[in-house]
Every structure is written in structure tokens, then in C-alpha cells.
Scaffold this motif. Sequence first.
Motif, PDB file in Angstrom:
ATOM      1  N   ILE A   1       0.874  -1.164   0.000  1.00  0.00           N
ATOM      2  CA  ILE A   1       0.000   0.000   0.000  1.00  0.00           C
ATOM      3  C   ILE A   1       0.909   1.211   0.000  1.00  0.00           C
ATOM      4  N   ASN A   2       0.692   2.096  -0.972  1.00  0.00           N
ATOM      5  CA  ASN A   2       1.526   3.284  -1.123  1.00  0.00           C
ATOM      6  C   ASN A   2       0.699   4.542  -0.949  1.00  0.00           C
ATOM      7  N   LEU A   3       1.306   5.533  -0.333  1.00  0.00           N
ATOM      8  CA  LEU A   3       0.747   6.872  -0.300  1.00  0.00           C
ATOM      9  C   LEU A   3       1.396   7.597  -1.471  1.00  0.00           C
ATOM     10  N   ILE A   4       0.601   7.929  -2.486  1.00  0.00           N
ATOM     11  CA  ILE A   4       1.130   8.496  -3.715  1.00  0.00           C
ATOM     12  C   ILE A   4       1.451   9.975  -3.518  1.00  0.00           C
ATOM     13  N   VAL A   5       2.660  10.357  -3.931  1.00  0.00           N
ATOM     14  CA  VAL A   5       3.073  11.763  -3.895  1.00  0.00           C
ATOM     15  C   VAL A   5       3.551  12.163  -5.286  1.00  0.00           C
ATOM     16  N   ARG A   6       3.451  13.432  -5.565  1.00  0.00           N
ATOM     17  CA  ARG A   6       3.877  13.951  -6.869  1.00  0.00           C
ATOM     18  C   ARG A   6       5.337  13.610  -7.133  1.00  0.00           C
ATOM     19  N   ALA A   7       5.616  13.048  -8.284  1.00  0.00           N
ATOM     20  CA  ALA A   7       6.959  12.663  -8.742  1.00  0.00           C
ATOM     21  C   ALA A   7       7.565  11.548  -7.895  1.00  0.00           C
ATOM     22  N   GLY A   8       6.736  10.827  -7.136  1.00  0.00           N
ATOM     23  CA  GLY A   8       7.246   9.710  -6.338  1.00  0.00           C
ATOM     24  C   GLY A   8       7.651   8.552  -7.244  1.00  0.00           C
ATOM     25  N   ASN A   9       8.726   7.898  -6.902  1.00  0.00           N
ATOM     26  CA  ASN A   9       9.211   6.739  -7.649  1.00  0.00           C
ATOM     27  C   ASN A   9       9.092   5.542  -6.715  1.00  0.00           C
ATOM     28  N   TYR A  10       8.232   4.612  -7.045  1.00  0.00           N
ATOM     29  CA  TYR A  10       7.947   3.477  -6.176  1.00  0.00           C
ATOM     30  C   TYR A  10       8.718   2.222  -6.570  1.00  0.00           C
ATOM     31  N   GLY A  11       9.612   2.376  -7.540  1.00  0.00           N
ATOM     32  CA  GLY A  11      10.493   1.276  -7.900  1.00  0.00           C
ATOM     33  C   GLY A  11       9.875   0.210  -8.771  1.00  0.00           C
ATOM     34  N   TRP A  12       8.673   0.447  -9.308  1.00  0.00           N
ATOM     35  CA  TRP A  12       8.040  -0.550 -10.154  1.00  0.00           C
ATOM     36  C   TRP A  12       8.784  -0.623 -11.487  1.00  0.00           C
ATOM     37  N   PRO A  13       9.093  -1.715 -12.036  1.00  0.00           N
ATOM     38  CA  PRO A  13       8.834  -3.070 -11.562  1.00  0.00           C
ATOM     39  C   PRO A  13      10.026  -3.701 -10.844  1.00  0.00           C
ATOM     40  N   ALA A  14      11.025  -2.901 -10.467  1.00  0.00           N
ATOM     41  CA  ALA A  14      12.235  -3.459  -9.851  1.00  0.00           C
ATOM     42  C   ALA A  14      12.037  -3.815  -8.381  1.00  0.00           C
ATOM     43  N   ARG A  15      10.946  -3.376  -7.784  1.00  0.00           N
ATOM     44  CA  ARG A  15      10.650  -3.702  -6.385  1.00  0.00           C
ATOM     45  C   ARG A  15       9.253  -4.278  -6.281  1.00  0.00           C
ATOM     46  N   GLU A  16       9.094  -5.162  -5.331  1.00  0.00           N
ATOM     47  CA  GLU A  16       7.778  -5.718  -5.021  1.00  0.00           C
ATOM     48  C   GLU A  16       7.581  -5.510  -3.531  1.00  0.00           C
ATOM     49  N   GLY A  17       6.754  -4.542  -3.170  1.00  0.00           N
ATOM     50  CA  GLY A  17       6.630  -4.173  -1.765  1.00  0.00           C
ATOM     51  C   GLY A  17       7.953  -3.601  -1.296  1.00  0.00           C
ATOM     52  N   SER A  18       8.457  -4.099  -0.195  1.00  0.00           N
ATOM     53  CA  SER A  18       9.746  -3.637   0.327  1.00  0.00           C
ATOM     54  C   SER A  18      10.906  -4.503  -0.152  1.00  0.00           C
ATOM     55  N   MET A  19      10.646  -5.415  -1.077  1.00  0.00           N
ATOM     56  CA  MET A  19      11.658  -6.359  -1.548  1.00  0.00           C
ATOM     57  C   MET A  19      12.201  -5.918  -2.917  1.00  0.00           C
ATOM     58  N   HIS A  20      13.538  -5.925  -3.052  1.00  0.00           N
ATOM     59  CA  HIS A  20      14.161  -5.630  -4.340  1.00  0.00           C
ATOM     60  C   HIS A  20      14.184  -6.901  -5.177  1.00  0.00           C
ATOM     61  N   LEU A  21      13.801  -6.784  -6.434  1.00  0.00           N
ATOM     62  CA  LEU A  21      13.798  -7.919  -7.351  1.00  0.00           C
ATOM     63  C   LEU A  21      15.094  -7.929  -8.156  1.00  0.00           C
ATOM     64  N   THR A  22      15.237  -8.896  -9.034  1.00  0.00           N
ATOM     65  CA  THR A  22      16.439  -8.987  -9.853  1.00  0.00           C
ATOM     66  C   THR A  22      16.441  -7.995 -11.005  1.00  0.00           C
ATOM     67  N   ILE A  23      15.323  -7.330 -11.259  1.00  0.00           N
ATOM     68  CA  ILE A  23      15.236  -6.313 -12.297  1.00  0.00           C
ATOM     69  C   ILE A  23      15.930  -5.053 -11.780  1.00  0.00           C
ATOM     70  N   PRO A  24      16.917  -4.520 -12.509  1.00  0.00           N
ATOM     71  CA  PRO A  24      17.601  -3.315 -12.008  1.00  0.00           C
ATOM     72  C   PRO A  24      16.723  -2.069 -12.130  1.00  0.00           C
TER      73      PRO A  24
END
Length: 86
Positions: A18-41
Motif C-alpha cells: 500500500i503506497n501513499l502516492i506523492v507527486r513525482a514519487g518513484n515506487y520502484g516498479w517493476p524493480a521492487r515488489e513491496g519492500s523487496m528488491h527484485l532482480t530487475i535493475p
Amino acid sequence: QTGRIWLGDVGSNVREEINLIVRAGNYGWPAREGSMHLTIPLPASPHGALMGPHFSYTRDEGPAGDGGDACVIVGHVYRGMTLAGH
């Protein structure tokens, strides 16, 4: 009413968030899933500050802690009085 935008994001395989969206926020999609970093850089120069989720959980823990929470679902928040008491 509050001006906030919350986003429930069903993860690909492991985590919900669950994210609180802010202007120009970068949520790491698709390199992150929740608080976990994936193998996608992450992109070389992401736009905006990298934001962590407000809340993140695995599908087998979930907020209720009963192991039955498979995904996060969100919708509109109604603050009116027409349906009060329903």
C-alpha cells in the motif's frame, strides 16, 4: 476530502503493498515488489525520490496474521451522510 491518494498494489509473486502516492514519487516498479528488491535493475536515473511502501506484507502473513490474505484490494472512500447507518 484529505487530498491523499492511496494505492493498493497486488504484487507479482510474493509481496503486497500500500503506497501513499506523492507527486513525482518513484515506487520502484517493476524493480521492487513491496519492500523487496527484485532482480530487475532500477533505471539508471529514476525520476523522483525512491519511495518505500507505506505498508507491505507477504501473501502468507497479511494484516490479519491468519495466513489467508492473498491480495490487497482498495477502492473509493465514501464520506457522505446519505448512506449513514447502512
